[in-house]
Write an enzyme that holds these catalytic residues in place. Structure first.
Site, PDB file in Angstrom:
ATOM      1  N   GLU A 311       0.823  -1.081   0.128  1.00 22.78           N
ATOM      2  CA  GLU A 311      -0.195  -0.133   0.091  1.00 22.78           C
ATOM      3  C   GLU A 311       0.660   1.151   0.041  1.00 22.78           C
ATOM      4  O   GLU A 311       0.572   2.202   0.544  1.00 22.78           O
ATOM      5  CB  GLU A 311      -0.965  -0.015   0.987  1.00 22.78           C
ATOM      6  CG  GLU A 311      -2.024  -0.917   0.977  1.00 22.78           C
ATOM      7  CD  GLU A 311      -3.426  -0.862   1.785  1.00 22.78           C
ATOM      8  OE1 GLU A 311      -3.543   0.306   2.317  1.00 22.78           O
ATOM      9  OE2 GLU A 311      -4.143  -1.719   1.956  1.00 22.78           O
ATOM     10  N   HIS A 584      -1.656  -1.819  10.334  1.00 23.83           N
ATOM     11  CA  HIS A 584      -1.223  -2.946  10.418  1.00 23.83           C
ATOM     12  C   HIS A 584       0.087  -3.074  11.409  1.00 23.83           C
ATOM     13  O   HIS A 584       0.492  -2.104  11.565  1.00 23.83           O
ATOM     14  CB  HIS A 584      -0.790  -3.577   9.153  1.00 23.83           C
ATOM     15  CG  HIS A 584      -1.920  -3.733   8.100  1.00 23.83           C
ATOM     16  ND1 HIS A 584      -2.153  -5.042   7.720  1.00 23.83           N
ATOM     17  CD2 HIS A 584      -3.084  -3.034   7.483  1.00 23.83           C
ATOM     18  CE1 HIS A 584      -3.222  -5.125   6.685  1.00 23.83           C
ATOM     19  NE2 HIS A 584      -3.829  -4.052   6.931  1.00 23.83           N
TER      20      HIS A 584
END
Length: 600
Positions: A311, A584
């Site tokens: 990402e 995350h």
């Protein structure tokens, strides 16, 4: 595919592409600011409430008018630039490559690899959510450019530190004292800096030696470690637990008993880590399942050789991250993926794959594949697989050519689309095998074959039962997994609940570390398993510890490595250093590759 720094084979085409993007970018930025002003993170809302700021609605209103006007004014030029930019994507290579001479060095773990007959290699993966600012805010993360700089500095700070592990024997604890801010001087001291990282000041990012910027180089400072009881600065200090007869012989002492078990800074990769300390209770900082030491660490593992990030969609953030990591990682692949109507990629792609790979070792070959079956919002990005062949350089290596394969991916995200992810895993295995068959050479010694990334499914949710049974887990070994639907007791989920990213219990590396070590707190701040059609979540039954969704994987296989080599997991790490910077939890894996005795 040949590795060249430019994404284009012709300087003329590269120049036209730069002109087209220069015309498109202002409108893109105006639109991004327009949307970002209308979406606040919970951290920003709390700050305004604490400061009793009543002007925010007016700032949003007039700011929106300003950026909307600028967007409309520049739109004709942006359309012209788009018409120039889009066709050129057919001539673009699917990644950019940076190659430079590192100015920083991490801990040397392989100084005596010949005598030990063992090579130690570190891998890490992290999803960073470096989307354009307006889109990142839907994940409760803001200020993408400043987060990118802070993340890069944090990674360099952690990887270049000495590797220190301290085991203390006391009546109240048994386990590892991680080198957190309580022991080491850290840049993550409390204090505000900005939006998503107000709880953690960004470490200074080292300047790229190849950059033409006039800014003075300022590499991250190395942590100052407490003086160990042996000459090696990376020595570990260990004490046996009280169920050890040796330890019980001195229980009357009120002082902790400590002893040295070895140093990673001295280059010894022998058998010192082959017999880790025993498993701790659920709240321990370090746990061991069989031969696998696990640690929840407030810093990245020392000496990570290869780093896979997901990402990293924003181009400017990718460039910032590359500059931050360049002093440590001399080989970087970034801006990976295709744009527009690329062949074999399905629909029009507004974003690249988001993959970002950094290596301390030279890259020999690389290949990218785009998933053609994406749908929904995931179809806007060119998600896929990046395969690289790495040349391992060791001291006193001689003529032996050592290589490894490192594969990074980011699978389909939407819940309920297990069939899409299952098919993508089929493609991943096929593409990896094709890449290795095409680039293998006679006389090479393959030390590792690693697959990592954000798989977007866990090993607990009934909604993910199809992916849990995929054959990828028959070919690659997951050190956290027992079997389909069952993880090992020490495993921790890697996806944080987005609304609570800035709560006190998870907003700093140390507080997030403490939260992950307690099962009752993990239930509050980690995303829970996803049910399907009212089906029970069986992995939470039978008294098993609560894990949460584990989406980030580091897998390895030995069937494709050199004959008579054997890989052992030396360490598995959950990293909390990026608290407040992403949703995350990064994970790290260190493999010890035992070499055949007949090899030099």
């Amino acid at each position: 595919m040949a590795l060249r720094e430019s994404a284009f084979s012709s300087a003329c085409v590269s120049g036209l592409h730069a002109v087209g993007w220069a015309l498109v970018f202002p409108s893109f930025w105006f639109l991004d600011r327009l949307l970002a002003g209308c979406k606040s993170t919970t951290c920003e809302r709390r700050a305004r409430r604490d400061q009793e700021c009543y002007l925010h609605p007016l700032l949003v209103f007039f700011g929106s008018l300003l950026f909307l006007t600028l967007f409309l004014v520049w739109a004709p030029l942006a359309l012209l630039g788009f018409l120039l930019w889009a066709p050129l994507q057919a001539a673009r290579r699917p990644f950019r490559y940076h190659r430079g001479e590192p100015t920083l060095r991490g801990a040397e773990r392989n100084g005596t690899w010949r005598a030990a007959g063992r090579v130690s290699l570190g891998f890490a993966t992290a999803n960073l959510c470096l989307l354009p600012d307006s889109l990142a805010r839907f994940n409760n993360l803001g200020e993408t450019q400043r987060r990118a700089a802070a993340i890069g500095g944090s990674i360099v700070q952690g990887v270049t530190r000495p590797h220190i592990r301290i085991y203390v024997d006391s009546p109240s604890s048994c386990g590892t004292l991680s080198p957190s801010s309580s022991l080491l001087t850290s840049h993550n001291a409390p204090g505000g800096s900005y939006g998503a990282t107000q709880t953690q000041a960004p470490p200074p990012a080292a300047a790229d030696p190849s950059s033409t910027s006039s800014e003075e180089e300022n590499p991250p400072q190395e942590d100052v470690a407490p003086t160990p009881p042996s000459p090696g600065s990376g020595s570990a200090v260990m004490a046996p637990c009280y169920d050890d007869p040796v330890a019980n012989s001195n229980q009357n002492s009120s002082l902790p008993d400590v002893r040295v078990v070895g140093s990673d800074m001295g280059g010894d990769v022998g058998s010192k880590r082959r017999h880790p300390p025993r498993a701790l209770g659920r709240s321990g900082a370090t746990r061991v399942d069989a031969d696998i030491p696990m640690e929840v660490s407030p810093m990245f593992p020392a000496g990570v050789d290869l780093l896979c990030l997901q990402e990293v969609f924003d181009k400017r953030a990718a460039e910032t991250l590359r500059r931050s990591l360049a002093p440590l990682y001399g080989h970087v692949l970034y801006d990976v993926g295709m744009y527009a109507c690329a062949p074999g990629c399905g629909s029009f792609k507004f974003f690249n794959s988001g993959l970002f790979l950094a290596s301390q070792h030279p890259l020999l070959d690389a290949q990218y594949h785009c998933f053609p079956n994406a749908r929904g919002e995931d179809a806007l990005a060119a998600k896929g697989l990046l395969c690289v062949k790495v040349q391992i350089q060791l001291p006193d290596q001689g003529n032996q050519r050592m290589v490894g394969y490192f594969n990074c991916t980011h699978l389909h995200a939407p819940e309920g689309d297990g069939a899409v992810r299952y098919e993508q895993l089929n493609m991943v295995l096929k593409w990896i095998d094709e890449f290795q068959e095409a680039h293998s050479e006679e006389g090479e010694m393959v030390l590792f074959d690693v697959l990592c990334g954000d798989f977007n499914f866990d090993n607990c949710s009934p909604d993910d039962v199809l992916e849990q049974k995929h054959s990828v887990f028959n070919q690659y070994r997951d050190p956290c997994r027992v079997g389909p639907g069952q993880d090992k007791p020490w495993v921790i989920g890697t996806l944080l609940e987005q609304p609570t990213l800035y709560d006190e219990e998870v907003r700093t590396p140390d507080s997030l570390q403490r939260t992950l070590e307690r099962e009752d707190l993990r239930k509050q701040y980690l995303s829970p398993p996803v049910a399907q059609g009212g089906a029970a979540v069986t992995c939470l039954e039978d008294g098993r510890p609560w894990i949460g969704r584990r989406l980030d994987y580091v897998l390895y296989r030995e069937s494709t490595t050199a004959k008579n080599t054997h890989a052992e997991v030396e360490e598995f790490t959950y990293v909390t250093q990026l608290a407040g910077l992403t949703d995350h939890i990064p994970v790290g894996l260190r493999l010890g590759v035992c070499l055949p005795t007949d090899e030099p």
